[in-house]
Design a protein around this motif. Sequence first.
Motif, PDB file in Angstrom:
ATOM      1  N   ASN A  73      17.906  13.388   4.571  1.00 51.35           N
ATOM      2  CA  ASN A  73      19.217  13.355   4.228  1.00 51.35           C
ATOM      3  C   ASN A  73      20.106  12.420   4.917  1.00 51.35           C
ATOM      4  N   PRO A  74      20.101  11.216   4.111  1.00 50.73           N
ATOM      5  CA  PRO A  74      20.716  10.072   4.695  1.00 50.73           C
ATOM      6  C   PRO A  74      22.308  10.011   4.749  1.00 50.73           C
ATOM      7  N   TYR A  75      22.770  11.136   3.887  1.00 50.66           N
ATOM      8  CA  TYR A  75      24.315  11.152   3.871  1.00 50.66           C
ATOM      9  C   TYR A  75      24.907  12.551   4.201  1.00 50.66           C
ATOM     10  N   LEU A  76      23.896  13.109   5.292  1.00 49.68           N
ATOM     11  CA  LEU A  76      24.519  14.334   5.960  1.00 49.68           C
ATOM     12  C   LEU A  76      24.198  13.890   7.179  1.00 49.68           C
ATOM     13  N   CYS A  77      25.155  13.261   8.022  1.00 47.36           N
ATOM     14  CA  CYS A  77      25.157  12.729   9.094  1.00 47.36           C
ATOM     15  C   CYS A  77      25.790  13.781  10.316  1.00 47.36           C
ATOM     16  N   SER A  78      25.313  14.913  10.346  1.00 46.69           N
ATOM     17  CA  SER A  78      25.852  15.975  11.058  1.00 46.69           C
ATOM     18  C   SER A  78      25.013  16.104  12.582  1.00 46.69           C
ATOM     19  N   ASP A  79      24.047  15.560  12.844  1.00 48.10           N
ATOM     20  CA  ASP A  79      23.389  15.455  14.104  1.00 48.10           C
ATOM     21  C   ASP A  79      24.280  14.630  15.327  1.00 48.10           C
ATOM     22  N   ILE A 254       6.183  -1.282  25.122  1.00 49.01           N
ATOM     23  CA  ILE A 254       6.340  -1.060  23.872  1.00 49.01           C
ATOM     24  C   ILE A 254       7.539  -1.805  23.454  1.00 49.01           C
ATOM     25  N   ARG A 255       7.362  -2.816  22.442  1.00 49.94           N
ATOM     26  CA  ARG A 255       8.406  -3.330  22.057  1.00 49.94           C
ATOM     27  C   ARG A 255       8.861  -3.312  20.636  1.00 49.94           C
ATOM     28  N   LEU A 256      10.164  -2.349  20.591  1.00 54.71           N
ATOM     29  CA  LEU A 256      10.489  -2.088  19.317  1.00 54.71           C
ATOM     30  C   LEU A 256      11.264  -2.972  18.740  1.00 54.71           C
ATOM     31  N   LEU A 257      11.033  -3.546  17.524  1.00 57.33           N
ATOM     32  CA  LEU A 257      11.622  -4.634  16.946  1.00 57.33           C
ATOM     33  C   LEU A 257      12.612  -4.446  15.679  1.00 57.33           C
ATOM     34  N   ARG A 258      12.001  -3.457  15.112  1.00 57.34           N
ATOM     35  CA  ARG A 258      13.004  -2.996  13.840  1.00 57.34           C
ATOM     36  C   ARG A 258      12.539  -1.630  13.392  1.00 57.34           C
ATOM     37  N   PRO A 259      13.394  -0.841  13.298  1.00 54.78           N
ATOM     38  CA  PRO A 259      13.206   0.653  13.080  1.00 54.78           C
ATOM     39  C   PRO A 259      12.794   1.106  11.679  1.00 54.78           C
ATOM     40  N   ALA A 260      12.258   2.264  11.407  1.00 54.38           N
ATOM     41  CA  ALA A 260      11.832   2.562   9.836  1.00 54.38           C
ATOM     42  C   ALA A 260      13.138   2.334   8.967  1.00 54.38           C
ATOM     43  N   LEU A 261      12.796   1.805   7.787  1.00 54.96           N
ATOM     44  CA  LEU A 261      14.057   1.608   6.918  1.00 54.96           C
ATOM     45  C   LEU A 261      14.049   2.763   5.925  1.00 54.96           C
ATOM     46  N   GLY A 262      12.974   3.557   5.767  1.00 56.50           N
ATOM     47  CA  GLY A 262      12.996   4.335   4.495  1.00 56.50           C
ATOM     48  C   GLY A 262      12.966   3.740   3.033  1.00 56.50           C
ATOM     49  N   GLY A 263      12.679   2.597   3.111  1.00 62.68           N
ATOM     50  CA  GLY A 263      12.624   1.685   1.802  1.00 62.68           C
ATOM     51  C   GLY A 263      12.285   0.438   2.208  1.00 62.68           C
ATOM     52  N   THR A 264      12.666  -0.619   1.163  1.00 63.20           N
ATOM     53  CA  THR A 264      12.456  -1.963   1.322  1.00 63.20           C
ATOM     54  C   THR A 264      13.359  -2.717   1.982  1.00 63.20           C
ATOM     55  N   TYR A 265      14.632  -2.249   2.133  1.00 64.32           N
ATOM     56  CA  TYR A 265      15.701  -2.828   2.706  1.00 64.32           C
ATOM     57  C   TYR A 265      16.658  -2.172   3.322  1.00 64.32           C
ATOM     58  N   VAL A 266      17.678  -2.740   3.848  1.00 63.60           N
ATOM     59  CA  VAL A 266      18.555  -2.076   4.884  1.00 63.60           C
ATOM     60  C   VAL A 266      19.726  -1.733   3.960  1.00 63.60           C
ATOM     61  N   GLN A 267      20.265  -0.541   4.104  1.00 60.41           N
ATOM     62  CA  GLN A 267      21.381  -0.033   3.400  1.00 60.41           C
ATOM     63  C   GLN A 267      22.663  -0.097   4.515  1.00 60.41           C
ATOM     64  N   ARG A 268      23.559  -1.381   4.220  1.00 58.70           N
ATOM     65  CA  ARG A 268      24.571  -1.609   5.257  1.00 58.70           C
ATOM     66  C   ARG A 268      25.572  -0.728   5.023  1.00 58.70           C
ATOM     67  N   ASP A 269      25.586   0.159   3.906  1.00 62.14           N
ATOM     68  CA  ASP A 269      26.810   1.159   3.947  1.00 62.14           C
ATOM     69  C   ASP A 269      26.511   2.630   4.820  1.00 62.14           C
ATOM     70  N   ASN A 270      25.402   2.405   5.210  1.00 65.61           N
ATOM     71  CA  ASN A 270      24.641   3.624   6.118  1.00 65.61           C
ATOM     72  C   ASN A 270      23.877   3.326   7.068  1.00 65.61           C
ATOM     73  N   LEU A 271      24.242   2.966   8.234  1.00 64.12           N
ATOM     74  CA  LEU A 271      23.662   2.260   9.332  1.00 64.12           C
ATOM     75  C   LEU A 271      23.199   3.319  10.425  1.00 64.12           C
ATOM     76  N   LYS A 272      23.693   4.582  10.170  1.00 58.99           N
ATOM     77  CA  LYS A 272      23.461   5.444  11.173  1.00 58.99           C
ATOM     78  C   LYS A 272      22.002   6.296  10.796  1.00 58.99           C
ATOM     79  N   LYS A 273      21.366   5.870   9.954  1.00 58.19           N
ATOM     80  CA  LYS A 273      19.857   6.471   9.788  1.00 58.19           C
ATOM     81  C   LYS A 273      18.945   5.549  10.357  1.00 58.19           C
ATOM     82  N   TYR A 274      19.230   4.451  10.932  1.00 61.47           N
ATOM     83  CA  TYR A 274      18.268   3.487  11.622  1.00 61.47           C
ATOM     84  C   TYR A 274      18.424   3.599  13.177  1.00 61.47           C
ATOM     85  N   PHE A 275      17.286   4.079  13.448  1.00 65.11           N
ATOM     86  CA  PHE A 275      17.280   4.115  15.122  1.00 65.11           C
ATOM     87  C   PHE A 275      15.769   4.487  15.498  1.00 65.11           C
ATOM     88  N   TYR A 276      15.407   4.510  16.744  1.00 70.36           N
ATOM     89  CA  TYR A 276      13.987   4.933  17.346  1.00 70.36           C
ATOM     90  C   TYR A 276      14.019   6.147  18.002  1.00 70.36           C
TER      91      TYR A 276
END
Length: 458
Positions: A73-79, A254-276
């Motif tokens: 739910n990439p645009y339901l940022c209620s958490d 454990i070195r975390l270098l890039r989070p799950a993208l949910g696709g092939t590229y980063v959506q700059r207009d919704n960065l709240k869905k990228y974290f570990y």
Amino acid sequence: MLPLAAFLVHCFPLALGHYDICKSWVTSGDSPSWEYHACQPKPMFMKGYAMVKVEPPGITCGDPAEYFCTHENPYLCSDECDAANRDLAHPPRLMFDKEEDGLATYWQSVTWKRYPEPLIANITLSWNKSIELTDDIVVTFEYGRPTMMVLEKSLDHGKTWHPYQFYADDCMEAFGMMSNKIRELTTDNAKRVQCTEEYSRWAGSKKEKNVRFDVRERFAIFAGPDLRKMENLYMAMERVKGLKEFFTLTDLRIRLLRPALGGTYVQRDNLKKYFYAISNIEVIARCKCNLHASSCNFRDGSLQCECEHNTTGQDCGRCKKNFHTKFWRAGSYNPAPRGSPNSCTQAGTILDIVSPTPKPESTTLRKAHMPDSSAYHHEKYISTPTKANPILRISDPPPMKEVKENTAIQVSTIPPVLETKLQHREIPEKIRAAPPIHKELTLTPSSGRKHSKKGTYE
């Protein structure tokens, strides 16, 4: 019932007893004596005895509070993550707690709000003690597995670090390495560090949470696919240079270098869905005691070997005082099945008399005796050093919990977890198995005078 059966089948080979007795009392005719063996502690769930450190400062979410959303739910940022609210906080201790009612609790990082600056987090587990891996390392992620990650180990308490494995959705692009599988390794290159794409791709793995470092598959190179020939692995530990050290560590990072993208590229207009987010880190290992101890206990702030063979030290790494007629040596797995203890000895004693196997024609009675008590660099992902957070001890360690080796049905199906409340428990006093025969021995020291002394001689 089926999951339980599958678990037992998985653990059975590692649950067999191997080098678990340091000495036994042998009666052969009129000459009873101690027989000494190489010995090692049983495997344990190690996360309860680790200290955890999360870097850099401020990487844990909640200070200040922030909202986040998921890839489903990439645009339901209620958490919300709020460190000031216990119900909304996600501190590091939640990677090691007991999860009840099937609800996952987890540590969570801040979101990738500073993109395109890399979102990097380091999670370090320290034991202040050398341990030897006996099963897979398993890291469980929530909300997607990272697309770039490195698992590292240290042999010198964090002074230098060495890679265990690289993880990426594209190994060549991320690390300049080909993607390989463990089953492609042979006895000649079983220690090779590899990159895998198995755990990092999003397509077809949305519900997958675990990332593994495959210890069992490397063991299988020597012990066979079902690990039924563990003696072959132990012989290889003595024969293959560096193999034993490959599975040995004092710290894990454990070195975390890039989070799950949910696709092939980063959506700059919704960065709240990228974290570990990590809910569990499982490490099964045994204390390294140089084959001079069959048990290991938590004492004075760290794990300590209960040393035999007249050795002493946290890893049984030196001879006791007055037992230096020979240089200290680690025990050896050879010859099978009981190995060589390589005991430290004292001049004029019988402590160095060793019989690896009893004579077949004699009647032998054995009674188990319980003991007393290279840095590397990769320019694509190395980050600049930051001020380290203080090491956080989650809680006082729980009682020692072992992965049983003598019988498969005793293996616990529920891994122990750290308790949230402080517990102070004393380690029970170990019970010696007294020899069945007490005999007056006459010793003749270098002075030539004879004297008698009653008691049990080890």
